[in-house]
Design a protein around this motif. Sequence first.
Motif, short mmCIF file in Angstrom:
data_model
loop_
_atom_site.label_atom_id
_atom_site.label_comp_id
_atom_site.label_asym_id
_atom_site.label_seq_id
_atom_site.Cartn_x
_atom_site.Cartn_y
_atom_site.Cartn_z
N PRO A 264 0.81 -1.22 0.00
CA PRO A 264 0.00 0.00 0.00
C PRO A 264 0.84 1.28 0.00
O PRO A 264 0.50 2.25 -0.65
CB PRO A 264 -0.82 -0.11 1.28
CG PRO A 264 -0.85 -1.57 1.60
CD PRO A 264 0.47 -2.11 1.13
N ASP B 154 2.36 1.72 -3.46
CA ASP B 154 1.28 2.16 -4.34
C ASP B 154 1.04 3.66 -4.18
O ASP B 154 0.90 4.39 -5.17
CB ASP B 154 0.01 1.37 -4.03
CG ASP B 154 -1.16 1.81 -4.87
OD1 ASP B 154 -1.10 1.63 -6.11
OD2 ASP B 154 -2.13 2.35 -4.31
N SER B 155 1.00 4.14 -2.95
CA SER B 155 0.77 5.55 -2.69
C SER B 155 1.88 6.41 -3.27
O SER B 155 1.62 7.45 -3.89
CB SER B 155 0.65 5.78 -1.18
OG SER B 155 0.52 7.15 -0.90
N LYS C 260 1.63 6.49 -7.07
CA LYS C 260 0.48 7.32 -7.46
C LYS C 260 0.87 8.80 -7.44
O LYS C 260 0.59 9.53 -8.39
CB LYS C 260 -0.67 7.06 -6.49
CG LYS C 260 -1.88 7.95 -6.70
CD LYS C 260 -2.93 7.66 -5.64
CE LYS C 260 -4.07 8.65 -5.69
NZ LYS C 260 -5.04 8.41 -4.60
N ARG D 231 3.44 1.06 -13.31
CA ARG D 231 2.11 0.95 -12.73
C ARG D 231 2.15 1.01 -11.20
O ARG D 231 3.18 0.76 -10.58
CB ARG D 231 1.43 -0.33 -13.17
CG ARG D 231 2.11 -1.59 -12.65
CD ARG D 231 1.49 -2.85 -13.22
NE ARG D 231 2.01 -4.03 -12.61
CZ ARG D 231 3.19 -4.57 -12.87
NH1 ARG D 231 3.97 -4.02 -13.75
NH2 ARG D 231 3.58 -5.65 -12.26
N ARG D 232 0.98 1.30 -10.67
CA ARG D 232 0.83 1.30 -9.23
C ARG D 232 0.83 -0.14 -8.74
O ARG D 232 0.53 -1.06 -9.47
CB ARG D 232 -0.47 2.00 -8.85
CG ARG D 232 -0.42 3.48 -9.20
CD ARG D 232 -1.72 4.17 -8.96
NE ARG D 232 -2.16 3.99 -7.59
CZ ARG D 232 -3.35 4.34 -7.16
NH1 ARG D 232 -4.23 4.88 -7.98
NH2 ARG D 232 -3.70 4.14 -5.91
N ARG E 91 -1.10 -2.04 -7.00
CA ARG E 91 -2.39 -2.46 -6.45
C ARG E 91 -2.40 -3.97 -6.30
O ARG E 91 -1.73 -4.69 -7.01
CB ARG E 91 -3.52 -2.03 -7.36
CG ARG E 91 -3.65 -0.54 -7.44
CD ARG E 91 -4.77 -0.16 -8.34
NE ARG E 91 -4.88 1.29 -8.38
CZ ARG E 91 -5.59 1.93 -9.26
NH1 ARG E 91 -6.26 1.28 -10.17
NH2 ARG E 91 -5.65 3.24 -9.23
N GLY E 92 -3.18 -4.41 -5.40
CA GLY E 92 -3.26 -5.85 -5.18
C GLY E 92 -3.74 -6.12 -3.78
O GLY E 92 -4.22 -5.24 -3.08
N LYS E 93 -3.59 -7.35 -3.40
CA LYS E 93 -4.04 -7.73 -2.07
C LYS E 93 -3.13 -7.12 -1.02
O LYS E 93 -1.92 -7.17 -1.12
CB LYS E 93 -4.07 -9.25 -1.94
CG LYS E 93 -5.13 -9.89 -2.80
CD LYS E 93 -5.25 -11.36 -2.51
CE LYS E 93 -6.38 -11.95 -3.33
NZ LYS E 93 -6.56 -13.36 -3.07
N SER E 94 -3.77 -6.57 -0.02
CA SER E 94 -3.05 -5.98 1.10
C SER E 94 -2.70 -7.08 2.09
O SER E 94 -3.36 -8.11 2.16
CB SER E 94 -3.93 -4.93 1.77
OG SER E 94 -3.32 -4.47 2.94
#
Length: 188
Positions: free
Chosen positions: A81, A84-85, A88, A114-115, A117-120
């Motif tokens: 996460p 990802d932040s 972004k 890419r970001r 994203r996915g399962k946390s």
Amino acid sequence: NLFSKDANGSLVELMETIIQEGLNGLLPIQKQTLKNYKALATRLKQYEARTGLRLTLEGIDMDFYQKFTSFLSTHGNCRMPGIDSHIKVLKRVMNIGLERKLHQNTTHQEKGFRRMRGKSDKIFLNEREVALLERTDLSTQPHLKKELDRWLVAYYFLLRFSDLQQISSANIINVDGRNFLRYRSQKT
């Protein structure tokens, strides 16, 4: 002349300019979003210090992306996460640079950049565990009973913590003999 042709615009300097503009109200950036910008600026400075490189707007490429995400996970103590932040915000800053015609680099718009994203890896309670909490007898500890009740209300009504803090008996309305919870949700 920070971004003149011979200055080879620094990514960190652009970040600091955007942060300052946000603080001065010149950009529509919320306080929490500014915290994310500041966090990325800090990580970029750490990355520059660790690698000895000066990051430029034109120098942001897939090689940087791979090395920076690796740096974030190994030396930046970031998980998915957090990475990802940061990505972004980095993509947004690069777009601001494009809009201001400070660079022509579009690598950040490519599919591979890419970001994350996915399962946390965050831990959640399942329905059985929530039912177990509901049945927990906390009558000997009223302060914990009150907190459990507060948590259950938030759980069942999908309330954010900030929304939960605003809820009172005034939010309960009666319509045709049925009680409803009425409130205005606010994201902080």
